[in-house]
Design a protein around this motif. Structure first.
Motif, PDB file in Angstrom:
ATOM      1  N   ALA A   1     -28.322  17.828 -24.895  1.00 38.69           N
ATOM      2  CA  ALA A   1     -28.250  18.159 -26.272  1.00 38.69           C
ATOM      3  C   ALA A   1     -28.358  19.923 -26.321  1.00 38.69           C
ATOM      4  O   ALA A   1     -27.437  20.454 -26.915  1.00 38.69           O
ATOM      5  CB  ALA A   1     -29.008  17.728 -27.169  1.00 38.69           C
ATOM      6  N   ASP A   2     -29.155  20.235 -25.551  1.00 38.59           N
ATOM      7  CA  ASP A   2     -29.373  21.840 -25.418  1.00 38.59           C
ATOM      8  C   ASP A   2     -28.113  22.409 -24.770  1.00 38.59           C
ATOM      9  O   ASP A   2     -27.549  23.550 -25.151  1.00 38.59           O
ATOM     10  CB  ASP A   2     -30.588  22.269 -24.724  1.00 38.59           C
ATOM     11  CG  ASP A   2     -31.012  23.601 -24.808  1.00 38.59           C
ATOM     12  OD1 ASP A   2     -30.978  24.011 -25.953  1.00 38.59           O
ATOM     13  OD2 ASP A   2     -31.756  23.960 -23.654  1.00 38.59           O
ATOM     14  N   LEU A   3     -27.752  21.886 -23.692  1.00 38.27           N
ATOM     15  CA  LEU A   3     -26.619  22.268 -22.819  1.00 38.27           C
ATOM     16  C   LEU A   3     -25.334  22.469 -23.632  1.00 38.27           C
ATOM     17  O   LEU A   3     -24.575  23.365 -23.796  1.00 38.27           O
ATOM     18  CB  LEU A   3     -26.387  21.424 -21.547  1.00 38.27           C
ATOM     19  CG  LEU A   3     -25.323  21.898 -20.707  1.00 38.27           C
ATOM     20  CD1 LEU A   3     -25.589  23.339 -20.126  1.00 38.27           C
ATOM     21  CD2 LEU A   3     -24.987  20.953 -19.497  1.00 38.27           C
ATOM     22  N   GLU A   4     -25.209  21.459 -24.378  1.00 40.81           N
ATOM     23  CA  GLU A   4     -23.805  21.237 -25.481  1.00 40.81           C
ATOM     24  C   GLU A   4     -23.937  22.455 -26.589  1.00 40.81           C
ATOM     25  O   GLU A   4     -22.973  23.298 -26.446  1.00 40.81           O
ATOM     26  CB  GLU A   4     -24.018  19.992 -25.980  1.00 40.81           C
ATOM     27  CG  GLU A   4     -23.433  18.935 -25.420  1.00 40.81           C
ATOM     28  CD  GLU A   4     -22.148  19.143 -24.438  1.00 40.81           C
ATOM     29  OE1 GLU A   4     -21.203  19.430 -25.328  1.00 40.81           O
ATOM     30  OE2 GLU A   4     -21.694  18.987 -23.329  1.00 40.81           O
ATOM     31  N   VAL A   5     -25.159  22.745 -26.978  1.00 43.97           N
ATOM     32  CA  VAL A   5     -25.239  23.589 -28.294  1.00 43.97           C
ATOM     33  C   VAL A   5     -25.090  25.166 -27.214  1.00 43.97           C
ATOM     34  O   VAL A   5     -24.371  25.915 -27.968  1.00 43.97           O
ATOM     35  CB  VAL A   5     -26.793  23.694 -28.370  1.00 43.97           C
ATOM     36  CG1 VAL A   5     -27.031  25.144 -29.311  1.00 43.97           C
ATOM     37  CG2 VAL A   5     -26.935  22.598 -29.395  1.00 43.97           C
ATOM     38  N   ARG A   6     -25.709  25.503 -26.334  1.00 42.75           N
ATOM     39  CA  ARG A   6     -25.316  26.645 -25.420  1.00 42.75           C
ATOM     40  C   ARG A   6     -23.979  26.843 -25.089  1.00 42.75           C
ATOM     41  O   ARG A   6     -23.468  27.888 -25.341  1.00 42.75           O
ATOM     42  CB  ARG A   6     -26.238  26.806 -24.131  1.00 42.75           C
ATOM     43  CG  ARG A   6     -27.824  26.355 -24.509  1.00 42.75           C
ATOM     44  CD  ARG A   6     -28.541  26.760 -23.507  1.00 42.75           C
ATOM     45  NE  ARG A   6     -29.957  26.400 -23.181  1.00 42.75           N
ATOM     46  CZ  ARG A   6     -30.934  27.240 -24.114  1.00 42.75           C
ATOM     47  NH1 ARG A   6     -30.410  28.109 -24.850  1.00 42.75           N
ATOM     48  NH2 ARG A   6     -32.066  26.928 -24.250  1.00 42.75           N
ATOM     49  N   LYS A   7     -23.286  25.894 -24.669  1.00 42.10           N
ATOM     50  CA  LYS A   7     -21.829  25.787 -24.468  1.00 42.10           C
ATOM     51  C   LYS A   7     -20.982  26.154 -25.520  1.00 42.10           C
ATOM     52  O   LYS A   7     -20.144  27.180 -25.583  1.00 42.10           O
ATOM     53  CB  LYS A   7     -21.412  24.608 -23.616  1.00 42.10           C
ATOM     54  CG  LYS A   7     -21.674  24.468 -22.174  1.00 42.10           C
ATOM     55  CD  LYS A   7     -21.142  22.840 -21.799  1.00 42.10           C
ATOM     56  CE  LYS A   7     -21.497  22.788 -20.257  1.00 42.10           C
ATOM     57  NZ  LYS A   7     -21.103  21.841 -19.856  1.00 42.10           N
ATOM     58  N   LYS A   8     -21.426  25.373 -26.568  1.00 38.18           N
ATOM     59  CA  LYS A   8     -20.570  26.069 -28.099  1.00 38.18           C
ATOM     60  C   LYS A   8     -21.119  27.473 -28.324  1.00 38.18           C
ATOM     61  O   LYS A   8     -19.961  27.843 -28.669  1.00 38.18           O
ATOM     62  CB  LYS A   8     -20.948  24.739 -29.089  1.00 38.18           C
ATOM     63  CG  LYS A   8     -20.298  24.675 -30.167  1.00 38.18           C
ATOM     64  CD  LYS A   8     -20.779  23.968 -31.298  1.00 38.18           C
ATOM     65  CE  LYS A   8     -19.905  23.874 -32.526  1.00 38.18           C
ATOM     66  NZ  LYS A   8     -19.804  25.439 -33.068  1.00 38.18           N
TER      67      LYS A   8
END
Length: 414
Positions: free
Chosen positions: A102-109
């Protein structure tokens, strides 16, 4: 936003790491317990296998097998605790992985939004023009710093993404390792359960064999009680003699010093003996075993006979089965006060430790003599091997004056 992300990266994992370290410590302790129990079972199997060729079933074999069954049940319980701990680790790892994903998706976005915003602004906004159009040098410097911050934010965000991806890969690798460990433990558990069933079958066979020899067992029990009584009488007599000897020595010492004589039945002691007694007492629960390797197969006190109904036996010490050729050894420094022989109990050595006495029985040979000063763990003699069942068992007693003590509370607990 950037500082918030940094705080999340640093603070978040810290809490999880503390919990993870506690779990790892607990798992490590359980693993050490399991390995220790596996070593103990290996030794009992070795002791049982030493008499595998013997056709005669004996009470010693039954006691040893009972010990192995209890240890195997304890081992299975420890393995179950390990599996429960691993299940908890797997659950935690899955939560960690979900959080990292979830954190990775937020950072990528967030990074994609940064790149898109920079591209969009670049079409209508030129950085150089933005700096040069400042109304003052101070404003120009602030605009340069702002542009640097934007660039640093993008760099930091990329680093956070790389770090999160790396953490995610590590967590997945650890999860795979933990799953493999669980699979290994499950196999170990099934293996121990199978061995346990075999042990119980053998136990039933020995019990059945012994029950069919009730007359022989009663005769054997009578002989053992007679030998134990002779040993008890011999120990009590020697201790009385030691008390009388010490009393006379103390009487002579006091008379020489011009002091009043002391009366009583307690063991009179010199200052050195008092210090030795205090040292012996201070080591209660920490004394070494009277043999290097072995297991207690008969403990102190009264016990129900394993096969004869309504029959109880009394043990004034503990019986420890050990490997062939083992030596009995002194549990503490002291002086050899008696060496004697009791039919059915073989040779015995008594050592004085101030007001305490230790007795080592079932010795085939004796390596010390009366009056010898012995040190802790010094070999006293070779343990006798019973030709009937092939077991090497040392009988160990501990007395405080003329009062029997439970040796198991004095020696180191395995």
């Amino acid at each position: 936003m950037v500082f918030g992300l940094i705080a999340l990266l640093l603070a978040g994992p810290g809490l999880a790491q503390d919990k993870g370290l506690d779990n790892k410590r607990k798992q490590k302790e359980l693993e050490q317990q399991r390995k220790k129990k596996e070593e103990e079972i290996k030794l009992t199997k070795k002791l049982l296998n030493q008499t595998e060729k013997e056709k005669k079933k004996s009470l010693n074999q039954l006691h040893l097998l009972n010990k192995q069954i209890r240890m195997r049940e304890s081992l299975i319980q420890t393995v179950n605790q390990e599996i429960e701990g691993i299940d908890g680790q797997i659950f935690t790892k899955r939560d960690d992985i979900d959080a990292l994903l979830a954190d990775l998706e937020v950072r990528k976005k967030e990074y994609a939004d940064m790149v898109y915003l920079a591209y969009k602004n670049k079409r209508v906004f030129d950085p150089l023009t933005f700096v040069l159009s400042a109304s003052s040098f101070h404003q120009a410097a602030r605009r340069i710093e702002f542009l640097r911050s934007l660039s640093a934010s993008r760099t930091l965000q990329m680093e956070l993404i790389r770090q999160t991806q790396k953490d995610l890969e590590n967590e997945l690798a650890q999860l795979e390792r933990i799953r493999n460990e669980k699979s290994s433990l499950l196999s170990k558990k099934e293996e121990e359960k199978t061995e346990l069933e075999e042990d119980k079958k053998e136990e039933n066979q020995i019990v059945g064999s012994l029950k069919s020899k009730e007359k022989e067992l009663k005769k054997e029990l009578k002989a053992k009680r007679k030998a134990a009584k002779k040993l008890d009488d011999a120990i009590a007599r020697i201790i009385r003699e030691e008390i009388e000897r010490a009393r006379k020595e103390e009487e002579a010492r006091l008379k020489k010093a011009g002091k009043t004589e002391k009366k009583g039945t307690e063991l009179a002691m010199t200052p050195e003996a008092v210090a030795l007694s205090a040292s012996f007492t201070a080591n209660k629960g920490k004394l070494p075993w009277p043999v290097e390797k072995g297991f207690i197969i008969r403990s102190f006190g009264e016990h129900r006979h394993p096969t004869l109904p309504n029959v109880k036996t009394v043990n004034n010490g503990i019986d420890i089965v050990t490997t062939d050729g083992s030596n009995a050894r002194a549990v503490f420094q002291g002086e050899v006060r008696a060496i004697f022989n009791v039919p059915g109990m073989q040779n015995a050595v008594m050592i004085n430790h101030g007001e305490f006495f230790t007795v080592y029985t079932h010795l085939e040979t004796v390596l010390v003599k009366k009056g010898d000063k012995v040190t802790t763990k010094q070999n006293l003699g070779k343990v006798y091997k019973d030709p009937d069942d092939g077991k090497s068992i040392v009988h160990f007693e501990l007395w405080q004056g003329n009062v029997k003590q439970n040796p198991e509370t004095w020696i180191y607990s395995k």
